[in-house]
Every structure is written in structure tokens, then in C-alpha cells.
Design a protein around this motif. Structure first.
Motif, PDB file in Angstrom:
ATOM      1  N   ALA A  78      -1.533   7.501 117.817  1.00  0.00           N
ATOM      2  CA  ALA A  78      -0.771   8.151 118.888  1.00  0.00           C
ATOM      3  C   ALA A  78      -1.425   7.879 120.236  1.00  0.00           C
ATOM      4  O   ALA A  78      -0.733   7.627 121.235  1.00  0.00           O
ATOM      5  CB  ALA A  78      -0.675   9.643 118.623  1.00  0.00           C
ATOM      6  N   ILE A  79      -2.750   7.918 120.257  1.00  0.00           N
ATOM      7  CA  ILE A  79      -3.459   7.605 121.505  1.00  0.00           C
ATOM      8  C   ILE A  79      -3.392   6.112 121.805  1.00  0.00           C
ATOM      9  O   ILE A  79      -3.221   5.696 122.955  1.00  0.00           O
ATOM     10  CB  ILE A  79      -4.919   8.080 121.413  1.00  0.00           C
ATOM     11  CG1 ILE A  79      -4.964   9.608 121.249  1.00  0.00           C
ATOM     12  CG2 ILE A  79      -5.722   7.647 122.633  1.00  0.00           C
ATOM     13  CD1 ILE A  79      -6.348  10.158 121.038  1.00  0.00           C
ATOM     14  N   ARG A  80      -3.514   5.302 120.764  1.00  0.00           N
ATOM     15  CA  ARG A  80      -3.513   3.849 120.944  1.00  0.00           C
ATOM     16  C   ARG A  80      -2.182   3.355 121.497  1.00  0.00           C
ATOM     17  O   ARG A  80      -2.137   2.493 122.377  1.00  0.00           O
ATOM     18  CB  ARG A  80      -3.813   3.174 119.603  1.00  0.00           C
ATOM     19  CG  ARG A  80      -3.730   1.651 119.605  1.00  0.00           C
ATOM     20  CD  ARG A  80      -4.880   1.020 120.368  1.00  0.00           C
ATOM     21  NE  ARG A  80      -4.874  -0.423 120.274  1.00  0.00           N
ATOM     22  CZ  ARG A  80      -4.156  -1.242 121.019  1.00  0.00           C
ATOM     23  NH1 ARG A  80      -3.345  -0.721 121.943  1.00  0.00           N
ATOM     24  NH2 ARG A  80      -4.220  -2.540 120.879  1.00  0.00           N
ATOM     25  N   TYR A  81      -1.074   3.891 121.004  1.00  0.00           N
ATOM     26  CA  TYR A  81       0.251   3.438 121.420  1.00  0.00           C
ATOM     27  C   TYR A  81       0.989   4.538 122.202  1.00  0.00           C
ATOM     28  O   TYR A  81       2.214   4.676 122.091  1.00  0.00           O
ATOM     29  CB  TYR A  81       1.069   3.021 120.204  1.00  0.00           C
ATOM     30  CG  TYR A  81       0.449   1.889 119.433  1.00  0.00           C
ATOM     31  CD1 TYR A  81       0.530   0.578 119.894  1.00  0.00           C
ATOM     32  CD2 TYR A  81      -0.222   2.129 118.231  1.00  0.00           C
ATOM     33  CE1 TYR A  81      -0.045  -0.468 119.184  1.00  0.00           C
ATOM     34  CE2 TYR A  81      -0.803   1.085 117.520  1.00  0.00           C
ATOM     35  CZ  TYR A  81      -0.715  -0.204 118.005  1.00  0.00           C
ATOM     36  OH  TYR A  81      -1.294  -1.237 117.303  1.00  0.00           O
ATOM     37  N   ARG A  82       0.270   5.318 122.979  1.00  0.00           N
ATOM     38  CA  ARG A  82       0.861   6.434 123.709  1.00  0.00           C
ATOM     39  C   ARG A  82       1.922   5.980 124.703  1.00  0.00           C
ATOM     40  O   ARG A  82       2.870   6.725 124.986  1.00  0.00           O
ATOM     41  CB  ARG A  82      -0.226   7.218 124.430  1.00  0.00           C
ATOM     42  CG  ARG A  82      -1.062   6.386 125.401  1.00  0.00           C
ATOM     43  CD  ARG A  82      -2.226   7.212 125.937  1.00  0.00           C
ATOM     44  NE  ARG A  82      -3.064   6.442 126.864  1.00  0.00           N
ATOM     45  CZ  ARG A  82      -4.028   5.621 126.497  1.00  0.00           C
ATOM     46  NH1 ARG A  82      -4.284   5.452 125.189  1.00  0.00           N
ATOM     47  NH2 ARG A  82      -4.751   4.971 127.392  1.00  0.00           N
ATOM     48  N   ALA A  83       1.785   4.750 125.219  1.00  0.00           N
ATOM     49  CA  ALA A  83       2.765   4.278 126.204  1.00  0.00           C
ATOM     50  C   ALA A  83       4.128   4.015 125.562  1.00  0.00           C
ATOM     51  O   ALA A  83       5.155   4.033 126.256  1.00  0.00           O
ATOM     52  CB  ALA A  83       2.257   3.010 126.885  1.00  0.00           C
ATOM     53  N   ARG A  84       4.165   3.763 124.258  1.00  0.00           N
ATOM     54  CA  ARG A  84       5.413   3.446 123.577  1.00  0.00           C
ATOM     55  C   ARG A  84       6.072   4.674 122.934  1.00  0.00           C
ATOM     56  O   ARG A  84       7.192   4.583 122.435  1.00  0.00           O
ATOM     57  CB  ARG A  84       5.176   2.400 122.493  1.00  0.00           C
ATOM     58  CG  ARG A  84       4.501   1.128 122.989  1.00  0.00           C
ATOM     59  CD  ARG A  84       4.319   0.163 121.831  1.00  0.00           C
ATOM     60  NE  ARG A  84       3.558  -1.019 122.220  1.00  0.00           N
ATOM     61  CZ  ARG A  84       3.231  -2.007 121.387  1.00  0.00           C
ATOM     62  NH1 ARG A  84       3.618  -1.943 120.119  1.00  0.00           N
ATOM     63  NH2 ARG A  84       2.526  -3.039 121.814  1.00  0.00           N
ATOM     64  N   ILE A  85       5.367   5.794 122.903  1.00  0.00           N
ATOM     65  CA  ILE A  85       5.880   6.975 122.215  1.00  0.00           C
ATOM     66  C   ILE A  85       6.760   7.780 123.154  1.00  0.00           C
ATOM     67  O   ILE A  85       6.381   8.080 124.288  1.00  0.00           O
ATOM     68  CB  ILE A  85       4.709   7.845 121.706  1.00  0.00           C
ATOM     69  CG1 ILE A  85       3.881   7.056 120.680  1.00  0.00           C
ATOM     70  CG2 ILE A  85       5.232   9.124 121.066  1.00  0.00           C
ATOM     71  CD1 ILE A  85       2.675   7.816 120.179  1.00  0.00           C
ATOM     72  N   GLN A  86       7.938   8.148 122.671  1.00  0.00           N
ATOM     73  CA  GLN A  86       8.845   8.966 123.453  1.00  0.00           C
ATOM     74  C   GLN A  86       8.307  10.391 123.562  1.00  0.00           C
ATOM     75  O   GLN A  86       7.695  10.908 122.622  1.00  0.00           O
ATOM     76  CB  GLN A  86      10.231   8.987 122.802  1.00  0.00           C
ATOM     77  CG  GLN A  86      10.876   7.623 122.686  1.00  0.00           C
ATOM     78  CD  GLN A  86      12.216   7.698 121.989  1.00  0.00           C
ATOM     79  OE1 GLN A  86      12.703   8.774 121.671  1.00  0.00           O
ATOM     80  NE2 GLN A  86      12.820   6.540 121.761  1.00  0.00           N
ATOM     81  N   PRO A  87       8.492  11.040 124.681  1.00  0.00           N
ATOM     82  CA  PRO A  87       7.972  12.406 124.857  1.00  0.00           C
ATOM     83  C   PRO A  87       8.450  13.384 123.784  1.00  0.00           C
ATOM     84  O   PRO A  87       7.725  14.300 123.405  1.00  0.00           O
ATOM     85  CB  PRO A  87       8.490  12.797 126.249  1.00  0.00           C
ATOM     86  CG  PRO A  87       8.670  11.495 126.964  1.00  0.00           C
ATOM     87  CD  PRO A  87       9.109  10.515 125.918  1.00  0.00           C
ATOM     88  N   ALA A  88       9.672  13.181 123.284  1.00  0.00           N
ATOM     89  CA  ALA A  88      10.209  14.106 122.281  1.00  0.00           C
ATOM     90  C   ALA A  88       9.473  14.021 120.949  1.00  0.00           C
ATOM     91  O   ALA A  88       9.563  14.947 120.128  1.00  0.00           O
ATOM     92  CB  ALA A  88      11.693  13.826 122.071  1.00  0.00           C
ATOM     93  N   LEU A  89       8.734  12.928 120.715  1.00  0.00           N
ATOM     94  CA  LEU A  89       8.030  12.754 119.441  1.00  0.00           C
ATOM     95  C   LEU A  89       6.641  13.387 119.432  1.00  0.00           C
ATOM     96  O   LEU A  89       6.060  13.562 118.366  1.00  0.00           O
ATOM     97  CB  LEU A  89       7.905  11.267 119.119  1.00  0.00           C
ATOM     98  CG  LEU A  89       9.211  10.514 118.854  1.00  0.00           C
ATOM     99  CD1 LEU A  89       8.924   9.041 118.594  1.00  0.00           C
ATOM    100  CD2 LEU A  89       9.947  11.122 117.674  1.00  0.00           C
ATOM    101  N   TRP A  90       6.097  13.713 120.595  1.00  0.00           N
ATOM    102  CA  TRP A  90       4.744  14.264 120.651  1.00  0.00           C
ATOM    103  C   TRP A  90       4.592  15.580 119.903  1.00  0.00           C
ATOM    104  O   TRP A  90       3.577  15.776 119.202  1.00  0.00           O
ATOM    105  CB  TRP A  90       4.293  14.407 122.101  1.00  0.00           C
ATOM    106  CG  TRP A  90       3.803  13.121 122.675  1.00  0.00           C
ATOM    107  CD1 TRP A  90       4.435  12.317 123.577  1.00  0.00           C
ATOM    108  CD2 TRP A  90       2.556  12.466 122.386  1.00  0.00           C
ATOM    109  NE1 TRP A  90       3.689  11.204 123.870  1.00  0.00           N
ATOM    110  CE2 TRP A  90       2.514  11.272 123.154  1.00  0.00           C
ATOM    111  CE3 TRP A  90       1.484  12.765 121.561  1.00  0.00           C
ATOM    112  CZ2 TRP A  90       1.445  10.395 123.109  1.00  0.00           C
ATOM    113  CZ3 TRP A  90       0.406  11.888 121.504  1.00  0.00           C
ATOM    114  CH2 TRP A  90       0.391  10.727 122.278  1.00  0.00           C
ATOM    115  N   PRO A  91       5.537  16.530 120.000  1.00  0.00           N
ATOM    116  CA  PRO A  91       5.382  17.760 119.194  1.00  0.00           C
ATOM    117  C   PRO A  91       5.319  17.480 117.697  1.00  0.00           C
ATOM    118  O   PRO A  91       4.526  18.102 116.979  1.00  0.00           O
ATOM    119  CB  PRO A  91       6.635  18.576 119.562  1.00  0.00           C
ATOM    120  CG  PRO A  91       6.999  18.095 120.920  1.00  0.00           C
ATOM    121  CD  PRO A  91       6.685  16.628 120.919  1.00  0.00           C
ATOM    122  N   LEU A  92       6.131  16.544 117.207  1.00  0.00           N
ATOM    123  CA  LEU A  92       6.111  16.196 115.788  1.00  0.00           C
ATOM    124  C   LEU A  92       4.773  15.574 115.400  1.00  0.00           C
ATOM    125  O   LEU A  92       4.208  15.891 114.341  1.00  0.00           O
ATOM    126  CB  LEU A  92       7.259  15.240 115.473  1.00  0.00           C
ATOM    127  CG  LEU A  92       7.357  14.759 114.020  1.00  0.00           C
ATOM    128  CD1 LEU A  92       7.561  15.937 113.081  1.00  0.00           C
ATOM    129  CD2 LEU A  92       8.474  13.745 113.865  1.00  0.00           C
TER     130      LEU A  92
END
Length: 295
Positions: A78-92
């Protein structure tokens, strides 16, 4: 029709699934082979008895390592690819990491954390040489720097895979089912030769009390793998007087309290007693009589 391989030569998702399935099948076969103590005859008997139970049971007994690996691996990527992760996926992502970390046994979580710390050290070394070679005028060093760029962020994968492979091989002969202490009416053959002399001579050893692993079960028959000799026995259900679940210290992984219980300040006490003590207890019971009170 989709191409089986991308134009740039990378492995397609279809090939990845095929390779992964083949690898899992190979691991399960190796697991059965190890549990059988490297006897092809016993391996065949175990495979014929429980073809589906092997997969589910093998995954279950390595949950001590899988849970912390999922927790720390989720945080890492999650930290490594944080730029590609949509904000809505962070809680999950946070929920998955938190739940698996809290459910992980504390001692095993520390071991996985040591792997992550080692991976961070490797990442620092990779970054140092990558920047150093990128500033070089030598083309060979520049190419090496580009190669290191592709390796960056994946050290935890290789170190984690190596650690899991080591634990898998270290516990290769650990069966995928819980151990039980058996007391039967009469006796059952637990071995047909003396495994210590190295000579293939007939030497039948009957026992009425033993530690084994129930491999398969029907209404009439029970298939048991003897814990010491790894002899496969078929026992009539009517002949079984008592069977108590226990923990075989020689084969099964040591238990530990999960992190959530550690944070609460609770002490860990396994619900399953050492099989040797349970077997000693069954020595006080007469077949057909109620279980004696343990004092």
C-alpha cells in the motif's frame, strides 16, 4: 482472442494463473510426501484417502505465518504503490491490515516484522547503489542502475517467500489435521517393521493406546496415520473406545496468543494438552468404562 503473452514479453494473467495452480499442486504433493516420511506407498494411501482435505488443512496449519504475512505485506505494498491506489480503497486496506495483524500470533508477527526490517535494509542498499550508478559515466553501471530500479520494492517478496519456504520445509512432516490420542478395544497394528534397524523384516507391533492423525472417516471405518511410525491404519469405528484431541509437540507448530489478546494483557493457555499427557491419562481408563477423573 486475447494474446497469451503481452507484446513486451511479460507473462499474461492466464499464464500466471496456470503457473500458480501448478505450483500449489506441487506444494501439496510435496507436503503429502513429507507427511508420509518420504514413502511413496504411504503417500499414495494418504492422497487416495483425503484429496481435498490436504489443500484446506495445509493452508490452515500455516495460518500462523500467513496472517502476519498478509498484514505486513498489505501495508508494504500500500505504501509502495500509494500513488496508484484510489482514496476509496484506503479504508479497506487499513481494515485488512488491522484485522490480520490483531489476529496474528504475537511471536510469529515479530518474526515477520524481522523480515520486513531486513527488506527495508536491502531497499536502502538498492537505493544507494542505484543513485550512485545513475551518476556514473560508465554505461555498464548505468544499466545496472536501471536493473536495480526494477528490483526496488520487491525485496520483501523475495525475502518473505524465502522465509515461508524455509518454514514449509522445516515443518514438512507436520500433518494437516489435529493429533488425537486413541484408546481402542483390543489392539491395532501400528507398525509392521522396526524402523530403527534399517532392515526390511516383518515385525508387527500391536497397540491399544497410541497417538495418530485421523485422515479419513466414514460411519464404519476410521483411517488413522500413526504419529511415530507413519503407518496408515484402518480401524472399525466400533473398536474405538475413546479419542481425545491433543497437541503433538513433535510435529505441530507451537501456539501463541494473538496480538489482540496480548494487548488486552491476557495470558495464553492452549485448549489442547500435550498428547503424551493425554496418552498417559488414557492409560488409567478401562475400555468400556467412563473416563476417570484427573487429579
Amino acid at each position: 482472442m486475447a494474446e497469451t503473452r503481452d507484446q513486451d514479453g511479460r507473462i499474461s494473467s492466464r499464464e500466471l494463473v496456470a503457473v500458480g495452480s501448478s505450483l500449489l499442486l506441487l506444494l501439496f504433493l510435496i507436503k503429502i510426501y513429507g507427511v508420509a516420511r518420504y514413502s511413496l506407498t504411504t503417500t499414495t494411501a494418504l492422497l487416495a484417502a483425503t484429496p481435498v482435505q490436504v489443500a484446506l488443512g495445509t493452508v490452515t496449519i500455516y495460518a500462523y505465518y500467513i496472517l502476519p504475512a498478509i498484514a505486513l505485506g498489505t501495508i508494504w505494498f500500500a505504501i509502495r504503490y500509494r500513488a496508484r491506489i484510489q482514496p476509496a480503497l484506503w479504508p479497506l486496506i487499513l481494515i485488512v491490515a488491522a484485522v490480520t495483524a490483531l489476529a496474528s500470533p504475537y511471536s510469529y508477527l515479530r518474526r515477520c516484522l524481522a523480515v520486513v526490517i531486513t527488506a527495508l535494509c536491502v531497499e536502502l542498499v538498492i537505493r544507494h547503489f542505484r543513485h550512485r550508478w545513475a551518476r556514473s559515466s560508465d554505461e555498464r553501471l548505468i544499466k545496472r542502475g536501471h536493473t536495480l530500479t526494477g528490483w526496488q520494492g520487491l525485496s520483501v517478496v523475495y525475502l518473505g517467500a524465502a522465509a515461508l519456504a524455509f518454514q514449509f520445509m522445516n515443518s514438512l512432516d507436520a500433518p494437516w489435521v489435529s493429533a488425537q490420542a486413541f484408546l481402542i478395544n483390543g489392539t491395532a497394528v501400528t507398525s509392521t517393521q522396526d524402523l530403527g534397524d534399517g532392515v526390511n523384516d516383518l515385525q508387527v507391533r500391536p497397540e491399544s493406546r497410541f497417538i495418530g492423525y485421523p485422515i479419513a472417516e466414514t460411519e464404519e471405518w476410521l483411517t488413522v496415520l500413526h504419529a511415530d511410525t507413519r503407518y496408515v491404519m484402518r480401524i472399525p469405528q466400533s473398536a474405538v473406545d475413546t479419542r481425545l484431541t491433543c497437541h503433538n509437540e513433535f510435529d505441530q507448530l507451537a501456539g501463541d496468543q494473538p496480538l489482540v489478546e496480548k494487548l488486552k494483557g491476557h495470558t495464553y493457555s492452549s485448549p489442547n494438552l500435550d498428547c503424551r499427557k493425554v496418552l498417559e491419562y488414557l492409560g488409567r481408563k478401562q475400555p468400556g468404562q467412563p473416563l476417570p477423573t484427573w487429579n
